[in-house]
Design a protein around this motif. Structure first.
Motif, PDB file in Angstrom:
ATOM      1  N   ASP A 290       0.827  -1.210   0.071  1.00 58.41           N
ATOM      2  CA  ASP A 290       0.042  -0.064   0.002  1.00 58.41           C
ATOM      3  C   ASP A 290       0.864   1.214  -0.224  1.00 58.41           C
ATOM      4  N   THR A 291       2.245   1.133  -0.413  1.00 58.34           N
ATOM      5  CA  THR A 291       3.099   2.243  -0.283  1.00 58.34           C
ATOM      6  C   THR A 291       3.982   2.210  -1.615  1.00 58.34           C
ATOM      7  N   VAL A 292       4.019   3.578  -2.054  1.00 55.82           N
ATOM      8  CA  VAL A 292       4.939   3.859  -3.187  1.00 55.82           C
ATOM      9  C   VAL A 292       6.315   3.406  -2.671  1.00 55.82           C
ATOM     10  N   ASP A 293       7.215   2.447  -3.236  1.00 56.76           N
ATOM     11  CA  ASP A 293       8.355   2.321  -2.594  1.00 56.76           C
ATOM     12  C   ASP A 293       9.356   1.846  -3.369  1.00 56.76           C
ATOM     13  N   PHE A 294      10.632   1.099  -3.094  1.00 58.34           N
ATOM     14  CA  PHE A 294      11.799   0.937  -3.963  1.00 58.34           C
ATOM     15  C   PHE A 294      11.381   0.091  -5.136  1.00 58.34           C
ATOM     16  N   ASP A 295      10.200  -1.054  -4.798  1.00 58.27           N
ATOM     17  CA  ASP A 295       9.774  -1.815  -6.110  1.00 58.27           C
ATOM     18  C   ASP A 295       9.221  -1.147  -7.025  1.00 58.27           C
ATOM     19  N   PHE A 298      12.360   0.698  -9.035  1.00 57.48           N
ATOM     20  CA  PHE A 298      13.124  -0.217  -9.779  1.00 57.48           C
ATOM     21  C   PHE A 298      12.240  -0.325 -11.237  1.00 57.48           C
ATOM     22  N   LEU A 299      11.066  -0.555 -11.074  1.00 57.70           N
ATOM     23  CA  LEU A 299      10.119  -0.666 -12.137  1.00 57.70           C
ATOM     24  C   LEU A 299      10.347   0.766 -13.127  1.00 57.70           C
ATOM     25  N   PHE A 300      10.303   1.965 -12.519  1.00 58.81           N
ATOM     26  CA  PHE A 300      10.375   3.165 -13.300  1.00 58.81           C
ATOM     27  C   PHE A 300      11.772   3.170 -13.686  1.00 58.81           C
ATOM     28  N   ALA A 301      12.722   2.989 -12.986  1.00 60.83           N
ATOM     29  CA  ALA A 301      14.251   2.866 -13.458  1.00 60.83           C
ATOM     30  C   ALA A 301      14.239   2.085 -14.853  1.00 60.83           C
ATOM     31  N   ASP A 302      13.758   0.949 -14.700  1.00 62.54           N
ATOM     32  CA  ASP A 302      13.749  -0.012 -16.241  1.00 62.54           C
ATOM     33  C   ASP A 302      13.181   0.899 -17.338  1.00 62.54           C
ATOM     34  N   PHE A 330      10.416  11.677 -13.306  1.00 62.51           N
ATOM     35  CA  PHE A 330      11.215  11.263 -12.224  1.00 62.51           C
ATOM     36  C   PHE A 330      10.831  12.186 -10.898  1.00 62.51           C
ATOM     37  N   PHE A 331      10.786  13.373 -10.971  1.00 65.67           N
ATOM     38  CA  PHE A 331      10.455  14.571 -10.283  1.00 65.67           C
ATOM     39  C   PHE A 331       8.869  14.163  -9.799  1.00 65.67           C
ATOM     40  N   ARG A 332       8.349  13.967 -10.607  1.00 63.88           N
ATOM     41  CA  ARG A 332       6.842  13.684 -10.116  1.00 63.88           C
ATOM     42  C   ARG A 332       6.733  12.362  -9.383  1.00 63.88           C
ATOM     43  N   PHE A 333       7.512  11.349  -9.787  1.00 67.21           N
ATOM     44  CA  PHE A 333       7.570   9.935  -9.025  1.00 67.21           C
ATOM     45  C   PHE A 333       7.979  10.277  -7.667  1.00 67.21           C
ATOM     46  N   ALA A 334       9.237  11.173  -7.545  1.00 65.83           N
ATOM     47  CA  ALA A 334       9.715  11.384  -6.157  1.00 65.83           C
ATOM     48  C   ALA A 334       8.935  12.062  -5.184  1.00 65.83           C
ATOM     49  N   ASP A 335       7.722  12.890  -5.875  1.00 67.67           N
ATOM     50  CA  ASP A 335       6.771  13.572  -4.821  1.00 67.67           C
ATOM     51  C   ASP A 335       6.053  12.363  -4.329  1.00 67.67           C
ATOM     52  N   ASP A 336       5.802  11.141  -5.086  1.00 68.43           N
ATOM     53  CA  ASP A 336       5.020  10.037  -4.707  1.00 68.43           C
ATOM     54  C   ASP A 336       5.531   9.221  -3.697  1.00 68.43           C
ATOM     55  N   PHE A 337       6.939   9.176  -3.877  1.00 67.36           N
ATOM     56  CA  PHE A 337       7.652   8.161  -3.090  1.00 67.36           C
ATOM     57  C   PHE A 337       7.462   8.429  -1.540  1.00 67.36           C
ATOM     58  N   GLY A 338       7.044   7.009  -1.049  1.00 64.63           N
ATOM     59  CA  GLY A 338       6.761   6.732   0.280  1.00 64.63           C
ATOM     60  C   GLY A 338       5.346   7.325   0.739  1.00 64.63           C
ATOM     61  N   LYS A 339       4.645   7.630  -0.180  1.00 69.18           N
ATOM     62  CA  LYS A 339       3.349   7.790   0.031  1.00 69.18           C
ATOM     63  C   LYS A 339       2.390   6.571   0.232  1.00 69.18           C
ATOM     64  N   VAL A 340       1.460   6.491   0.923  1.00 74.40           N
ATOM     65  CA  VAL A 340       0.456   5.455   1.355  1.00 74.40           C
ATOM     66  C   VAL A 340      -0.721   5.451   0.512  1.00 74.40           C
ATOM     67  N   VAL A 341      -1.072   4.517  -0.064  1.00 76.22           N
ATOM     68  CA  VAL A 341      -2.274   4.610  -0.948  1.00 76.22           C
ATOM     69  C   VAL A 341      -3.464   4.123  -0.149  1.00 76.22           C
ATOM     70  N   ALA A 342      -4.333   5.004   0.098  1.00 79.62           N
ATOM     71  CA  ALA A 342      -5.459   4.776   0.981  1.00 79.62           C
ATOM     72  C   ALA A 342      -6.789   3.925   0.690  1.00 79.62           C
ATOM     73  N   ASN A 343      -6.524   3.745  -0.799  1.00 77.52           N
ATOM     74  CA  ASN A 343      -7.718   2.890  -1.300  1.00 77.52           C
ATOM     75  C   ASN A 343      -6.876   1.689  -1.796  1.00 77.52           C
ATOM     76  N   ALA A 344      -5.791   1.244  -1.610  1.00 79.85           N
ATOM     77  CA  ALA A 344      -5.167   0.031  -1.964  1.00 79.85           C
ATOM     78  C   ALA A 344      -6.000  -0.963  -1.989  1.00 79.85           C
ATOM     79  N   LEU A 345      -6.527  -1.475  -0.992  1.00 80.79           N
ATOM     80  CA  LEU A 345      -7.193  -2.622  -1.001  1.00 80.79           C
ATOM     81  C   LEU A 345      -8.626  -2.769  -1.757  1.00 80.79           C
ATOM     82  N   SER A 346      -9.218  -1.816  -2.216  1.00 83.72           N
ATOM     83  CA  SER A 346     -10.288  -1.690  -2.981  1.00 83.72           C
ATOM     84  C   SER A 346      -9.763  -1.856  -4.549  1.00 83.72           C
ATOM     85  N   ILE A 347      -8.487  -1.288  -4.735  1.00 85.32           N
ATOM     86  CA  ILE A 347      -7.918  -1.367  -6.053  1.00 85.32           C
ATOM     87  C   ILE A 347      -7.617  -2.908  -6.299  1.00 85.32           C
TER      88      ILE A 347
END
Length: 349
Positions: A290-295, A298-302, A330-347
């Motif tokens: 439920d979090t924007v993390d290193f996984d 890595f996908l973004f970097a690929d 990249f800068f837009r992704f950096a803004d999201d890094f570490g954020k918690v997705v509140a509706n992760a379970l429903s998605i």
């Protein structure tokens, strides 16, 4: 005297006045069972004027949009009798509404009642006294996508092309005989897959009905498991070609009586990832946890450095859309890094 009586009786009988009634009715209108030709080159473009967004539609007129006359049965009859055009708009799961009725000779329309962030599919149908004709495009083609628009904002729908058809066979198959039905459907899938050059697992029978035998089917996408096979759209085109050119496509199964293309393009709503405040999160690529993390990183970097036209380019990573996965993304992704997705379970379902 008797003879005279008979003659008088006959004379009296013959002299009885006879009345006849002539049945009349009002004029009966002829039924026009020849629909007009479809419009072509239908395009939908978003236009902005101040704070207002509209969708501008243009199209090439039906070739029947010009009254002419021909001779039929010794009579002169009109042809090409297009009375006008109806503009339809579809949003989300195939919900369609009529938004305008226009006169003949009109080839443009501005839809000024649209919602910011909404996506629409448009259809323009010429009509005559008894018929109207849908736009004739192959689902998923360039012409099909030209009539689809996103009115600003972040998209919350995906465009889904469903390639479906219906084949009618001259067969006495008993649908109550499950063993016979299984043999028939297995052979149908085998022959159709062989004819189209695709794996049998991509042929999905959705319905089978009595009355001759009517088989409804779907051709699934094989991009992940069968990347070298034809796309569903290409497979459909090939099926139409073979049906036109071959009378015995299913020769060992049953004579083919008819084919109906039931393919469609629909807008399917999707739930966008958001944080606790309802702000969109664009960098949650993996849809895991439920979090924007290193996984996700890595996908973004690929995908970093790829542009439209490059092998493997994926627009999901172009989160600041400009046709390339670059430092803006990249800068837009950096803004999201570490954020918690509140509706992760429903998605994740």
């Amino acid at each position: 005297m008797k003879k005279l009586t008979i003659l008088i009786a006959l004379a009296a009988f013959c002299a009885v006045p006879v009345t006849a009634q002539l049945a009349t009715s009002g004029p009966v209108a002829a039924i026009d069972n020849i629909p007009p030709a479809p419009v072509t080159d239908l395009q939908a473009l978003v236009a902005s004027g101040g704070d207002t967004r509209t969708v501008a539609l243009t199209w090439a007129l039906s070739v029947d949009d010009a009254r002419s006359f021909t001779t039929f049965g010794g009579q002169i009859v009109p042809t090409g009798d297009v009375r006008g055009y109806r503009v339809y708009r579809q949003q989300e799961e195939g919900v369609e509404e009529l938004v305008a009725t226009l006169g003949a000779g009109i080839s443009e329309f501005v839809d000024d009642v649209v919602i910011e962030g909404a996506s629409y599919i448009y259809d323009v149908r010429p009509f005559d006294s008894d018929n109207e004709t849908n736009v004739d495009v192959i689902p998923g083609s360039t012409e099909d996508f030209a009539r689809i628009v996103l009115v600003g904002g972040a998209s919350e729908v995906v465009v889904e092309t469903r390639i479906e058809g219906e084949l009618t066979f001259d067969s006495n198959l008993d649908l109550q005989d499950q063993e016979a039905v299984t043999l028939f459907t297995d052979e149908f899938i085998r022959q159709l897959a062989e004819a189209l050059g695709i794996d049998p697992s991509r042929i999905i029978i959705t319905d089978i009905q009595q009355g001759s035998i009517v088989v409804s089917f779907q051709i699934a996408d094989g991009v992940d498991n069968f990347p070298n096979e034809p796309t569903p759209v290409d497979a459909l085109v090939e099926l139409k070609r073979q049906i036109q050119e071959t009378q015995d496509l299913f020769v060992t199964l049953a004579p083919l009586l008819a084919f109906a293309d039931q393919s469609s393009t629909v807008l399917v709503p999707v739930t966008a990832p958001v944080d606790a405040d309802g702000n969109a999160i664009l960098g949650w690529f993996t849809r895991e946890g439920d979090t924007v993390d290193f996984d996700d990183f890595f996908l973004f970097a690929d995908n970093f450095g790829k542009s439209e036209g490059d092998v493997g380019y994926d627009s999901r990573f172009d989160i600041s859309p400009n046709g390339a996965v670059d430092f803006d993304d990249f800068f837009r992704f950096a803004d999201d890094f570490g954020k918690v997705v509140a509706n992760a379970l429903s998605i994740q379902g």
